[in-house]
Design an enzyme around this catalytic site. Sequence first.
Site, short mmCIF file in Angstrom:
data_model
loop_
_atom_site.label_atom_id
_atom_site.label_comp_id
_atom_site.label_asym_id
_atom_site.label_seq_id
_atom_site.Cartn_x
_atom_site.Cartn_y
_atom_site.Cartn_z
N HIS A 146 1.28 5.49 1.59
CA HIS A 146 0.08 6.24 1.21
C HIS A 146 0.15 7.69 1.70
CE1 HIS A 146 -2.65 3.36 -0.71
NE2 HIS A 146 -2.15 2.45 0.10
N CYS A 156 1.19 3.18 -4.18
CA CYS A 156 0.79 1.82 -3.80
C CYS A 156 0.50 0.99 -5.05
CB CYS A 156 -0.38 1.84 -2.83
SG CYS A 156 -0.56 0.27 -1.94
N GLU A 210 -1.35 10.20 0.42
CA GLU A 210 -2.59 10.91 0.07
C GLU A 210 -3.74 10.64 1.03
OE1 GLU A 210 -3.82 6.89 -1.28
OE2 GLU A 210 -1.98 7.93 -0.76
#
Length: 232
Positions: free
Chosen positions: A175, A88, A177
């Site tokens: 994203h 990001c 993670e």
Amino acid sequence: MNVLSLVHGEDVGSELFGPLVPEAGHRLEEWGFGWESPPERPLDSYDAYIVLGGAMHVDQERLHPWLREEKAWLSKLLERRAPVLGVCLGSQLLAEVAGAWVGPIPVPEIGWSEVELTGAGTADPVLSALPPRFESLQWHRYAHELPDGALALAHSAASLQGFRLGASCWGVQFHPEVTEPQLERWLADKGDPPPDPERLRAETRQRIGGWNELGRRLCRSFLAAAERLRAG
């Protein structure tokens, strides 16, 4: 390997990726340019780097003066061709220092949306760990174009979602993670509300398990690629 996770705020840490690094036999350290304390070791001594997201934007250097220092260091990191994965904001920072346009998009991507790998993505050493099409968790108001010489690896309907520059630099706009507790903290932040928080919560409850498995696959794939690059 010693892996540095570069963070940009309290609620944007390694999360899902954190346990996977020692699981693969490596050591993970977190640090950020906005921190008052120095990193545990010289920044250039790590074997691989993960540059995570953040609530700030790449053009907010007046609000976050440390961004200038981080960008200068990231530029040198690319010159060194050290293994790096940007997520990001991390992807946007890497793209900017590589010369690509970065800026706001007309409609922010916040929530779940489909991402499709390109032909290069399906053959990529890292992103090929993901399916050709998948529902991804997004939270970004800025996007970036493809740096000169880079390969586009993934797209959504709204923006470029993944790229590789050279043999050692990857960026993803989604994203991989994020965990559900982390997302709840983002939702509790009144400074950046999504259009429909309850819908996002409901969709996340249904999808986060499968999404986290894809995140694990991506992280492990990056670590394996970093090991090969280090060995070579």
